[in-house]
Design a protein around this motif. Structure first.
Motif, short mmCIF file in Angstrom:
data_model
loop_
_atom_site.label_atom_id
_atom_site.label_comp_id
_atom_site.label_asym_id
_atom_site.label_seq_id
_atom_site.Cartn_x
_atom_site.Cartn_y
_atom_site.Cartn_z
N UNK A 293 17.32 -12.99 -10.60
CA UNK A 293 16.56 -12.10 -11.48
C UNK A 293 15.22 -12.70 -11.86
N UNK A 294 15.18 -14.01 -12.08
CA UNK A 294 13.92 -14.67 -12.42
C UNK A 294 12.93 -14.52 -11.27
N UNK A 295 13.38 -14.73 -10.04
CA UNK A 295 12.50 -14.59 -8.88
C UNK A 295 12.00 -13.17 -8.73
N UNK A 296 12.85 -12.19 -8.96
CA UNK A 296 12.45 -10.79 -8.86
C UNK A 296 11.41 -10.47 -9.93
N UNK A 297 11.58 -11.03 -11.12
CA UNK A 297 10.62 -10.79 -12.19
C UNK A 297 9.27 -11.44 -11.89
N UNK A 298 9.25 -12.51 -11.09
CA UNK A 298 8.01 -13.19 -10.74
C UNK A 298 7.41 -12.56 -9.49
N UNK A 299 7.07 -11.30 -9.59
CA UNK A 299 6.49 -10.55 -8.47
C UNK A 299 5.32 -9.75 -9.00
N UNK A 300 4.13 -10.01 -8.47
CA UNK A 300 2.94 -9.30 -8.94
C UNK A 300 2.84 -7.90 -8.38
N UNK A 301 3.59 -7.60 -7.33
CA UNK A 301 3.39 -6.35 -6.61
C UNK A 301 2.13 -6.48 -5.76
N UNK A 302 1.86 -5.47 -4.94
CA UNK A 302 0.70 -5.53 -4.04
C UNK A 302 -0.59 -5.27 -4.81
N UNK A 303 -1.58 -6.11 -4.56
CA UNK A 303 -2.90 -6.02 -5.19
C UNK A 303 -3.93 -5.90 -4.08
N UNK A 304 -4.88 -4.98 -4.21
CA UNK A 304 -5.93 -4.85 -3.19
C UNK A 304 -6.90 -6.00 -3.32
N UNK B 20 -8.59 -2.49 4.24
CA UNK B 20 -7.52 -2.32 3.24
C UNK B 20 -6.57 -3.50 3.36
N UNK B 21 -6.89 -4.58 2.65
CA UNK B 21 -6.10 -5.81 2.71
C UNK B 21 -5.50 -6.05 1.33
N UNK B 22 -4.21 -6.37 1.31
CA UNK B 22 -3.49 -6.55 0.06
C UNK B 22 -2.83 -7.92 0.00
N UNK B 23 -2.56 -8.39 -1.22
CA UNK B 23 -1.85 -9.65 -1.41
C UNK B 23 -0.88 -9.49 -2.57
N UNK B 24 0.12 -10.35 -2.59
CA UNK B 24 1.08 -10.35 -3.68
C UNK B 24 1.67 -11.74 -3.81
N UNK B 25 2.22 -12.02 -4.96
CA UNK B 25 2.90 -13.30 -5.17
C UNK B 25 4.31 -13.01 -5.64
N UNK B 26 5.25 -13.65 -4.96
CA UNK B 26 6.66 -13.61 -5.35
C UNK B 26 7.09 -15.06 -5.53
N UNK B 27 7.41 -15.42 -6.76
CA UNK B 27 7.74 -16.81 -7.04
C UNK B 27 6.54 -17.70 -6.77
N UNK B 28 6.72 -18.69 -5.89
CA UNK B 28 5.60 -19.59 -5.57
C UNK B 28 5.01 -19.31 -4.19
N UNK B 29 5.26 -18.13 -3.65
CA UNK B 29 4.70 -17.78 -2.34
C UNK B 29 3.73 -16.59 -2.47
N UNK C 178 1.76 -13.66 -0.24
CA UNK C 178 1.88 -12.92 1.01
C UNK C 178 0.70 -11.96 1.13
N UNK C 179 0.24 -11.76 2.36
CA UNK C 179 -0.83 -10.80 2.63
C UNK C 179 -0.29 -9.72 3.55
N UNK C 180 -0.93 -8.56 3.48
CA UNK C 180 -0.59 -7.45 4.35
C UNK C 180 -1.80 -6.54 4.39
N UNK C 181 -1.83 -5.67 5.33
CA UNK C 181 -2.92 -4.72 5.40
C UNK C 181 -3.64 -4.76 6.72
N UNK C 182 -4.64 -3.91 6.81
CA UNK C 182 -5.35 -3.69 8.06
C UNK C 182 -6.82 -4.04 7.90
N UNK C 183 -7.27 -5.01 8.68
CA UNK C 183 -8.70 -5.28 8.76
C UNK C 183 -9.33 -4.28 9.71
N UNK C 184 -10.52 -3.79 9.39
CA UNK C 184 -11.16 -2.80 10.25
C UNK C 184 -12.42 -3.37 10.90
N UNK C 185 -13.21 -2.49 11.51
CA UNK C 185 -14.38 -2.92 12.26
C UNK C 185 -15.47 -3.51 11.37
#
Length: 140
Positions: free
Chosen positions: A25-36, A44-53, A55-62
């Motif tokens: 539960x502590x790890x789940x609570x330590x989640x910022x959700x996706x941020x642009x 459209x590139x996003x990042x988030x933090x879960x615990x001490x990690x 993560x990035x996701x999204x699509x780089x364009x031209x």
């Protein structure tokens, strides 16, 4: 797992199980959700933090730059990488959205920034799979 055997062999089994669920539960609570991310261009590139990690996701364009060492993203506090001092950086080859096998996009992540290193295509690229550990305080 056989819970009957677990309970039989642990006099404080309920406490052990509860403490494990508390950690989850502590790890789940330590989640910022996706941020642009505020990146160069219109990607459209996003990042988030879960615990001490982080993560990035999204699509780089031209609109991503092709020039080497161009700043793509200034990494904010709370998300900055904690790489070993000997290297203090990481390189990531991104997946390209076109089918040309010789097209490559490479970015470098350092302590406070992500820079373009090499890009030889005019199409998009995916930032999924880019991640790093951080020792920053969890953002409020």
């Amino acid at each position: 797992m056989d819970f009957k055997k677990f309970y039989k062999n642990h006099s404080d089994a309920q406490d052990d199980l509860n403490s494990n669920f508390d950690l989850i539960n502590k790890k789940v609570e330590e989640d910022t959700g996706w941020i642009k991310a505020s990146t160069v261009g219109t990607s459209a590139i996003f990042y988030r933090r879960i615990g001490n990690m982080v993560y990035m996701n999204g699509q780089g364009d031209k609109t991503l730059p092709k020039a080497s060492e161009t700043l793509l993203w200034a990494i904010p506090l709370g998300f900055r990488p904690n790489f070993p001092a000997a290297k203090a950086e990481a390189f990531y080859e991104l997946a390209n959205t076109d089918s040309t096998p010789t097209n490559v996009t490479i970015v470098r992540v350092r302590s406070d920034a992500m820079n373009m290193i090499y890009r030889n295509n005019d199409m998009g690229c995916a930032f999924d799979g880019v991640c790093w550990p951080t020792s920053d305080s969890f953002p409020a």
